[in-house]
Design a protein around this motif. Structure first.
Motif, PDB file in Angstrom:
ATOM      1  N   ASN A   1       0.723  -1.023  -0.192  1.00 60.29           N
ATOM      2  CA  ASN A   1       0.088   0.183  -0.074  1.00 60.29           C
ATOM      3  C   ASN A   1       0.914   1.366   0.060  1.00 60.29           C
ATOM      4  O   ASN A   1       1.638   1.640   0.904  1.00 60.29           O
ATOM      5  CB  ASN A   1      -0.891  -0.036   1.342  1.00 60.29           C
ATOM      6  N   TRP A   2       1.022   1.908  -1.154  1.00 56.71           N
ATOM      7  CA  TRP A   2       2.008   3.052  -1.481  1.00 56.71           C
ATOM      8  C   TRP A   2       1.035   4.363  -1.085  1.00 56.71           C
ATOM      9  O   TRP A   2       0.177   4.617  -1.704  1.00 56.71           O
ATOM     10  CB  TRP A   2       2.472   3.109  -2.754  1.00 56.71           C
ATOM     11  N   THR A   3       1.808   5.091  -0.115  1.00 52.33           N
ATOM     12  CA  THR A   3       1.022   6.358   0.226  1.00 52.33           C
ATOM     13  C   THR A   3       2.017   7.436   0.254  1.00 52.33           C
ATOM     14  O   THR A   3       3.311   7.345  -0.435  1.00 52.33           O
ATOM     15  CB  THR A   3       0.353   6.233   1.701  1.00 52.33           C
ATOM     16  N   ASP A   4       1.698   8.551   1.109  1.00 52.78           N
ATOM     17  CA  ASP A   4       2.766   9.666   1.214  1.00 52.78           C
ATOM     18  C   ASP A   4       3.427   9.794   2.484  1.00 52.78           C
ATOM     19  O   ASP A   4       3.924  10.861   2.784  1.00 52.78           O
ATOM     20  CB  ASP A   4       1.767  10.926   0.681  1.00 52.78           C
ATOM     21  N   VAL A   5       3.329   8.783   3.250  1.00 53.52           N
ATOM     22  CA  VAL A   5       4.201   8.571   4.476  1.00 53.52           C
ATOM     23  C   VAL A   5       4.990   7.450   4.659  1.00 53.52           C
ATOM     24  O   VAL A   5       4.308   6.316   4.025  1.00 53.52           O
ATOM     25  CB  VAL A   5       3.039   9.178   5.931  1.00 53.52           C
ATOM     26  N   SER A   6       6.017   7.344   5.208  1.00 57.11           N
ATOM     27  CA  SER A   6       6.638   6.091   5.323  1.00 57.11           C
ATOM     28  C   SER A   6       6.118   5.101   6.358  1.00 57.11           C
ATOM     29  O   SER A   6       6.770   4.790   7.236  1.00 57.11           O
ATOM     30  CB  SER A   6       8.095   6.502   5.731  1.00 57.11           C
ATOM     31  N   GLY A   7       4.744   4.891   6.268  1.00 54.97           N
ATOM     32  CA  GLY A   7       4.282   3.937   7.316  1.00 54.97           C
ATOM     33  C   GLY A   7       3.574   4.499   8.326  1.00 54.97           C
ATOM     34  O   GLY A   7       3.336   5.665   8.358  1.00 54.97           O
TER      35      GLY A   7
ATOM     36  N   ILE B   1      -2.408 -12.325   5.180  1.00 51.96           N
ATOM     37  CA  ILE B   1      -1.570 -11.801   3.995  1.00 51.96           C
ATOM     38  C   ILE B   1      -0.946 -10.334   4.514  1.00 51.96           C
ATOM     39  O   ILE B   1      -1.735  -9.756   4.896  1.00 51.96           O
ATOM     40  CB  ILE B   1      -2.472 -11.437   2.689  1.00 51.96           C
ATOM     41  N   PRO B   2       0.253 -10.290   4.465  1.00 55.63           N
ATOM     42  CA  PRO B   2       0.831  -9.096   5.036  1.00 55.63           C
ATOM     43  C   PRO B   2       0.588  -7.876   4.198  1.00 55.63           C
ATOM     44  O   PRO B   2       0.535  -8.024   3.135  1.00 55.63           O
ATOM     45  CB  PRO B   2       2.333  -9.385   5.151  1.00 55.63           C
ATOM     46  N   ILE B   3       0.535  -6.719   5.080  1.00 58.29           N
ATOM     47  CA  ILE B   3       0.371  -5.286   4.266  1.00 58.29           C
ATOM     48  C   ILE B   3       1.556  -4.701   4.547  1.00 58.29           C
ATOM     49  O   ILE B   3       2.117  -4.718   5.642  1.00 58.29           O
ATOM     50  CB  ILE B   3      -0.822  -4.600   4.678  1.00 58.29           C
ATOM     51  N   HIS B   4       2.081  -4.195   3.438  1.00 59.96           N
ATOM     52  CA  HIS B   4       3.398  -3.306   3.417  1.00 59.96           C
ATOM     53  C   HIS B   4       3.091  -1.673   3.283  1.00 59.96           C
ATOM     54  O   HIS B   4       2.908  -1.654   2.038  1.00 59.96           O
ATOM     55  CB  HIS B   4       4.610  -4.000   2.578  1.00 59.96           C
ATOM     56  N   VAL B   5       3.086  -0.941   4.117  1.00 58.62           N
ATOM     57  CA  VAL B   5       2.761   0.486   4.020  1.00 58.62           C
ATOM     58  C   VAL B   5       4.162   1.039   3.586  1.00 58.62           C
ATOM     59  O   VAL B   5       4.888   1.043   4.402  1.00 58.62           O
ATOM     60  CB  VAL B   5       2.129   1.063   5.284  1.00 58.62           C
ATOM     61  N   LEU B   6       4.084   1.686   2.394  1.00 53.57           N
ATOM     62  CA  LEU B   6       5.375   2.261   1.812  1.00 53.57           C
ATOM     63  C   LEU B   6       5.016   3.567   1.492  1.00 53.57           C
ATOM     64  O   LEU B   6       3.975   4.120   0.901  1.00 53.57           O
ATOM     65  CB  LEU B   6       5.865   1.518   0.764  1.00 53.57           C
ATOM     66  N   ASN B   7       5.908   4.398   1.336  1.00 56.23           N
ATOM     67  CA  ASN B   7       6.039   5.971   0.734  1.00 56.23           C
ATOM     68  C   ASN B   7       6.412   6.116  -0.643  1.00 56.23           C
ATOM     69  O   ASN B   7       7.681   5.895  -1.061  1.00 56.23           O
ATOM     70  CB  ASN B   7       6.929   6.827   1.656  1.00 56.23           C
ATOM     71  N   THR B   8       5.501   6.481  -1.595  1.00 56.64           N
ATOM     72  CA  THR B   8       5.946   6.612  -3.077  1.00 56.64           C
ATOM     73  C   THR B   8       7.026   7.584  -3.179  1.00 56.64           C
ATOM     74  O   THR B   8       7.872   7.742  -3.911  1.00 56.64           O
ATOM     75  CB  THR B   8       4.504   7.119  -3.697  1.00 56.64           C
ATOM     76  N   ASN B   9       6.919   8.757  -2.197  1.00 54.75           N
ATOM     77  CA  ASN B   9       7.970   9.810  -2.383  1.00 54.75           C
ATOM     78  C   ASN B   9       9.405   9.374  -1.816  1.00 54.75           C
ATOM     79  O   ASN B   9      10.352   9.993  -2.048  1.00 54.75           O
ATOM     80  CB  ASN B   9       7.463  11.159  -1.607  1.00 54.75           C
ATOM     81  N   ARG B  10       9.365   8.291  -1.122  1.00 52.88           N
ATOM     82  CA  ARG B  10      10.525   8.128  -0.147  1.00 52.88           C
ATOM     83  C   ARG B  10      10.705   6.275  -0.608  1.00 52.88           C
ATOM     84  O   ARG B  10      10.592   5.523   0.630  1.00 52.88           O
ATOM     85  CB  ARG B  10      10.819   8.397   1.191  1.00 52.88           C
ATOM     86  N   PRO B  11      10.853   5.651  -1.668  1.00 50.20           N
ATOM     87  CA  PRO B  11      10.683   4.391  -1.744  1.00 50.20           C
ATOM     88  C   PRO B  11      11.510   3.575  -1.035  1.00 50.20           C
ATOM     89  O   PRO B  11      11.491   2.215  -0.729  1.00 50.20           O
ATOM     90  CB  PRO B  11      10.852   4.010  -3.105  1.00 50.20           C
ATOM     91  N   GLN B  12      12.983   4.244  -0.509  1.00 50.25           N
ATOM     92  CA  GLN B  12      13.707   3.317  -0.017  1.00 50.25           C
ATOM     93  C   GLN B  12      13.713   3.369   1.358  1.00 50.25           C
ATOM     94  O   GLN B  12      14.241   2.356   2.050  1.00 50.25           O
ATOM     95  CB  GLN B  12      15.312   4.198  -0.238  1.00 50.25           C
ATOM     96  N   ASP B  13      12.669   4.063   1.944  1.00 53.12           N
ATOM     97  CA  ASP B  13      12.260   3.967   3.601  1.00 53.12           C
ATOM     98  C   ASP B  13      11.846   2.509   3.752  1.00 53.12           C
ATOM     99  O   ASP B  13      11.039   2.048   2.921  1.00 53.12           O
ATOM    100  CB  ASP B  13      11.417   5.071   3.771  1.00 53.12           C
ATOM    101  N   PRO B  14      11.865   2.046   4.862  1.00 53.23           N
ATOM    102  CA  PRO B  14      11.564   0.524   5.178  1.00 53.23           C
ATOM    103  C   PRO B  14       9.994   0.561   5.285  1.00 53.23           C
ATOM    104  O   PRO B  14       9.339  -0.443   5.197  1.00 53.23           O
ATOM    105  CB  PRO B  14      12.361   0.354   6.756  1.00 53.23           C
ATOM    106  N   GLY B  15       9.286   1.701   5.622  1.00 53.88           N
ATOM    107  CA  GLY B  15       8.013   1.570   5.696  1.00 53.88           C
ATOM    108  C   GLY B  15       7.466   0.908   7.079  1.00 53.88           C
ATOM    109  O   GLY B  15       8.047   0.393   7.905  1.00 53.88           O
TER     110      GLY B  15
END
Ligand code: ASP
Length: 436
Positions: A203-209, A256-270
């Protein structure tokens, strides 16, 4: 590896954001099933397409010309299209939609945000577009028909090994478009993950989790790297709003795991959301702190009520009659408190109080307001002694008066009620004590 990859509105707000999405999709060949929200705000002064569509509807309802608003929507889509040099012929469809606005159902109208954004994204990624009405089967009450959705997906997969699908809406048995609650594209992603038995839902959003506390209250709170569904549910319910709280239900059963990630900082672990986490003995005591203002408490005193039958249930019957949901019910020997969301009783609080008085004849009944509730949530709290002691000490030292305390039976959270005015101070004190 089968992944469902969902991008939120801020990830699709402009041509620049579309490019980031493409880079993320191309970085991993297992990102083949993509769910898209309607373009969100490009900047804080901008508007979300979904809000503008609702606004068009309001104009129609009040007999005001909606066309200038629709022009803004059209302009946003065409700007993305032209900046990215796309060929999708959406102009005619947008014009046809503009003509039909007064005749469309609200749901169909607002679903066009996801529809057009996804059409553009599918073109840009070079993926087939699959409409959510051909996949997501919904009942009239907004629940999902999982069997039918799975069957629909099977048919889609016979022809496509990848696709882009709009989130937020589906189709009811009569063929009508139905939207979910706001932020519902998170649920669409979750439904796909369940029906396809995905290995992971990104789940890609605008915060790093998720953060351990609200950054508007606590400076630079730590990131939560791993959280259980149950903890997330508690935190979301209490105001941490990164993921739609209903996005957990469809996939919980299948772990099923959900991985929350940041589209603007894809390198962050989320943040990784899992069913169970086997922590080391020294795992974190708490996972996060969240809270909400806007509650009130009805304090009922009736002497000797511990020897009577039907006092608490009498009061609760009254609340059921008014269809008011109860948040908490802390009780003493001769008294109990009913904690409610203020908005649920705004129009009939005095009628409710009068009814309770008539029904159970209390010695006194009064309303304390306004109240804020704060939850400290942590899967490791039930295995260790001292969490409540620490909480009382932290709030006591900060000079915060605790008006209510409640612990769920699963012992993954402790909830305290404090005066609204003490809310920020209390959150900061708890963060300092538990997270540092
Ligand atoms: N576009 C819808 C909303 O703004 C759904 C979503 O973004 O998930 O609520």
């Amino acid at each position: 590896m089968l992944k469902i990859t969902k991008f939120g509105g801020s990830s699709c707000a402009s041509a620049e954001q579309f490019r980031k999405v493409k880079a993320i999709i191309e970085a991993d060949p297992s990102r083949r099933f993509v769910v898209i929200s309607a373009a969100g705000r490009k900047n804080p002064k901008d508007n979300k397409i979904t809000d503008l569509l609702y606004l068009c509807r309001a104009h129609v309802d009040y007999h005001v010309d909606y066309r200038p608003i629709f022009e803004i929507i059209r302009g946003r889509f065409l700007e993305i299209k032209h900046e990215l040099g796309l060929n999708t012929p959406i102009e005619d469809e947008l014009d046809a939609c503009a003509e039909k606005v007064p005749d469309l159902s609200v749901d169909e109208l607002v679903s066009r945000g996801e529809y057009f954004t996804s059409k553009l994204m599918a073109d840009f990624l070079g993926f087939p577009f699959v409409d959510a009405v051909d996949v997501v089967a919904m009942e009239f009450d907004g629940t999902f028909n999982i069997d039918k959705t799975t069957e629909n997906l099977k048919k889609v997969l016979e022809k496509n090994d990848r696709f882009v699908m709009p989130g937020f809406y589906g189709r009811t048995p009569d063929g009508a478009v139905k939207v979910m609650t706001r932020g519902g594209s998170d649920i669409s992603g979750s439904i796909l993950a369940r029906c396809l038995r995905a290995d992971l839902y990104e789940n890609w959003t605008d915060v790093s989790g998720f953060l351990m506390a609200d950054p508007r209250i606590v400076k630079d709170p730590k990131n939560i790297e791993r959280i259980t569904y149950a903890e997330l549910r508690e935190l979301s319910y209490m105001g941490a709003s990164v993921l739609h709280e209903d996005a957990i239900f469809p996939i919980r059963e299948y772990n099923i795991p959900i991985h929350v990630l940041n589209t603007n900082r894809p390198q962050d672990p989320g943040t990784l959301v899992l069913d169970k986490i086997d922590d080391e003995v020294d795992g974190p005591l708490i996972t996060g702190i969240a809270g909400k203002k806007g509650f009130l408490s009805i304090e009922v005193v009736k002497r000797n009520m511990s020897n009577m039958v039907g006092i608490v249930s009498g009061a609760l019957d009254v609340l059921r009659k008014y269809e008011v949901s109860i948040e908490h019910l802390p009780s003493g020997i001769d008294s109990f408190n009913i904690v409610l969301a203020k908005k649920d009783v705004e129009h009939n609080l005095y009628e409710i109080l009068a009814d309770i008085k008539e029904r159970i004849a209390p010695d006194s009944i009064r309303v304390t307001e306004p109240l804020a509730l704060i939850a400290i949530v942590g899967r490791n709290m039930n295995a260790r002694a001292g969490s409540s002691g620490k909480l009382f000490t932290a709030l006591g030292n900060a000079g915060v008066n605790i008006r209510m305390i409640s612990q769920g039976s699963s012992e993954i959270d402790i909830i305290v009620g404090v005066a609204n005015a003490d809310f920020d101070k209390a959150v900061r004190a708890l963060y300092q004590s538990f997270a540092r």
